[in-house]
Design an enzyme around this catalytic site. Structure first.
Site, mmCIF file in Angstrom:
data_model
loop_
_atom_site.group_PDB
_atom_site.id
_atom_site.type_symbol
_atom_site.label_atom_id
_atom_site.label_comp_id
_atom_site.label_asym_id
_atom_site.label_seq_id
_atom_site.Cartn_x
_atom_site.Cartn_y
_atom_site.Cartn_z
ATOM 1 N N PRO A 102 5.200 -8.853 -14.711
ATOM 2 C CA PRO A 102 5.377 -8.115 -15.973
ATOM 3 C C PRO A 102 6.747 -7.502 -16.185
ATOM 4 O O PRO A 102 6.946 -6.767 -17.140
ATOM 5 C CB PRO A 102 4.314 -7.022 -15.857
ATOM 6 C CG PRO A 102 4.272 -6.717 -14.398
ATOM 7 C CD PRO A 102 4.447 -8.049 -13.712
ATOM 8 N N CYS A 219 3.450 -10.430 -1.633
ATOM 9 C CA CYS A 219 2.709 -9.200 -1.304
ATOM 10 C C CYS A 219 1.485 -9.561 -0.472
ATOM 11 O O CYS A 219 0.395 -9.032 -0.669
ATOM 12 C CB CYS A 219 2.316 -8.426 -2.560
ATOM 13 S SG CYS A 219 1.285 -9.341 -3.723
#
Length: 429
Positions: A102, A219
């Protein structure tokens, strides 16, 4: 663990506290901090990035603050800031964020390259692309351009000296907040992810300029997506895994195998963030000196005559970096000079500053265009409750005739309010 690691772990802000960035110009940071303090927030600086802060006191969710509503802060896990920090882009340079939406890491990169630099933020999926553009506009990242290519087919020759490749992954490093990821992505179901990651690495390696730096990050704690992928790319494309310095404020675990020696494996719980993996790939064993930064084109903003004739308010064009502001259909769009050469031949979008068919109305969030107080109608507030009244849709007395007026907290420009008669309102668009 080193003594420095123990000191970091014992830090008052190592605990899992909320981190955020001050998403404003460097000289505006004290004013934004004053606004946060006026709302009751207490925080301290983080050591790995100039704009990073760690909350100490949060009277209400930070996302509900006036600072957040005006795009002056961005909530972000501390480990998510590490990959763009490791990329080490300098002021004036161009960086490619290949999987950007984003836009959280795009914002860090924009801070690092500054107004005279460029961040090309790429996202192929329509909804995610729209989210990316909305976030960049709210944060006034006018040095960022957006592209919508499939990342594994991103066009152009190897001309990028700075590439950030934060790939889609299993997300095992976020399991403490999203426990479902462990059942959604297992060692038996990650084959599509592994294939996609290799295609992305293949294209990123081809886009990398000689002497450039490629940061690969995930991640997840999964070795197959981390060390194994980095080792594969190094062998496949003749690249080297370069040693990254241990950023302050983090605790790191040893890498799982020597294929990725020099990479960083963030111990999320000990660091007070998510678990992350960050590796640098490049040509040669050591990082090459970055090229001298340069900015093409003029040193000022060029505004199309039809824009000037349609605007009915005083505008601070010098609040923008070098570039051009012109109408594209019904929209007023700014394109930075830094993107004209770097993105030549590509389809890309700049920042929307306003729109209108006949007259031209600025975006309420175009705070970079707000002039100095007194240069035009100015609504200057020094009470937080008045800011919240505007944000709740209430009107305040207008400072003068319309159609718009600059909005300020003390001397900090926040954007534009719409004036109707003797009242003004914040539209938030």
């Amino acid at each position: 663990m080193t003594a420095a690691g123990h000191a970091q772990q014992d830090s008052a802000c190592t605990a899992r506290r909320r981190r955020f960035r001050l998403t404003c110009l460097p000289h505006e940071r004290p004013a934004v901090e004053a606004l946060l303090a006026a709302e009751g927030y207490a925080f301290e600086a983080e050591p790995y990035l100039a704009s990073a802060r760690c909350l100490r006191t949060e009277p209400k969710p930070l996302g509900a603050s006036a600072a957040a509503a005006f795009g002056l802060v961005y909530i972000l896990d501390k480990s998510s800031m590490l990959p763009p920090v490791c990329l080490g882009a300098r002021p004036g340079e161009a960086a490619l964020d290949l999987c950007a939406s984003p836009g959280s890491k795009t914002g860090v990169l924009a801070e690092m390259v500054g107004d005279n630099g460029l961040v090309a933020a790429n996202e192929p999926k329509r909804k995610r692309y729209q989210t990316l553009r909305q976030n960049l506009q709210q944060l006034n990242l006018v040095q960022a351009a957006t592209t919508g290519y499939p990342a594994e087919d991103y066009p152009g020759p190897g001309r990028w000296t700075r590439i950030l490749l934060d790939v889609p992954c299993s997300g095992w490093g976020t399991a403490d907040k999203n426990p479902k990821v462990m059942s959604l992505w297992t060692e038996q179901t990650i084959k599509p992810l592994l294939s996609l990651q290799r295609r992305l690495l293949t294209r990123a390696a081809a886009l990398l300029a000689p002497g450039g730096r490629l940061i690969y990050s995930t991640c997840t704690t999964n070795v197959q997506e981390n060390e194994d992928q980095v080792g594969w790319a190094a062998a496949k494309f003749g690249l080297h895994v370069r040693s990254l310095p241990a950023a302050p404020g983090f605790v790191f675990d040893p890498v799982e195998n020597q294929k990725a020696k020099g990479a960083l494996r963030v111990n999320g719980p000990a660091s007070g963030g998510q678990s992350f993996f960050v590796a640098e790939l490049g040509q040669g064993g050591e990082s090459c000196p970055p090229p001298e930064a340069s900015v093409s084109g003029s040193k000022h903003v060029r505004v199309a005559p039809d824009v000037l004739s349609r605007l009915k308010v005083e505008v601070n064009w010098q609040g923008l970096p070098p570039g051009r502001a012109e109408m594209e259909g019904e929209r007023l769009v700014f394109r930075p000079d830094s993107g004209l050469d770097t993105l030549d031949g590509l389809s890309w979008q700049g920042t929307v500053l306003g729109q209108g068919r006949t007259g031209l109305r600025l975006s309420s969030r175009a705070r970079r265009l707000v002039p100095e107080i007194g240069a035009g109608p100015s609504l200057v507030l020094d009470r937080v409750d008045e800011l919240h009244r505007l944000l709740q849709g209430q009107s305040l007395p207008a400072p003068g005739p319309g159609p718009m007026a600059g909005l300020y907290w003390m001397d900090l420009p926040l954007g534009w309010v719409t004036v109707k008669g003797r009242r003004c309102m914040w539209t938030g668009r």
